[in-house]
Design a protein around this motif. Sequence first.
Motif, short mmCIF file in Angstrom:
data_model
loop_
_atom_site.label_atom_id
_atom_site.label_comp_id
_atom_site.label_asym_id
_atom_site.label_seq_id
_atom_site.Cartn_x
_atom_site.Cartn_y
_atom_site.Cartn_z
N GLU A 40 0.85 -1.44 -0.01
CA GLU A 40 0.04 0.02 -0.10
C GLU A 40 0.78 1.18 0.04
O GLU A 40 0.60 2.22 -0.63
N LEU A 41 2.00 1.34 0.82
CA LEU A 41 2.80 2.27 0.85
C LEU A 41 3.65 2.66 -0.53
O LEU A 41 3.75 3.79 -0.89
N ARG A 43 2.34 1.68 -3.48
CA ARG A 43 1.31 2.24 -4.51
C ARG A 43 0.91 3.62 -4.19
O ARG A 43 1.01 4.33 -5.33
N ALA A 44 0.87 3.89 -2.93
CA ALA A 44 0.76 5.58 -2.71
C ALA A 44 1.66 6.35 -3.03
O ALA A 44 1.65 7.49 -3.73
N HIS A 45 3.04 6.14 -2.76
CA HIS A 45 4.27 6.75 -3.06
C HIS A 45 4.43 6.91 -4.79
O HIS A 45 4.80 7.98 -5.04
N LYS A 46 4.25 5.81 -5.63
CA LYS A 46 4.36 5.90 -6.85
C LYS A 46 3.29 6.63 -7.49
O LYS A 46 3.41 7.56 -8.55
N ALA A 47 1.98 6.69 -7.07
CA ALA A 47 0.89 7.77 -7.37
C ALA A 47 1.17 8.96 -7.25
O ALA A 47 0.92 9.89 -7.91
N LYS A 48 1.83 9.28 -6.01
CA LYS A 48 2.22 10.68 -5.62
C LYS A 48 3.26 11.22 -6.54
O LYS A 48 3.41 12.30 -7.11
#
Length: 50
Positions: A40-41, A43-48
Amino acid sequence: MADLYLKALESERKKLWATCRLKGLAKDTPERQRIAELDELLRAHKAKSA
């Protein structure tokens, strides 16, 4: 410039996954739960970043 946070997350995930595979750990173990958190971290970092 290298994204050190991303590399650290991926490194920890690979280490935990190798441990889980070696020991044959079930899905409800703390190690497997940490892998899910890392996913999850990541995914969130790559999206950001994108």
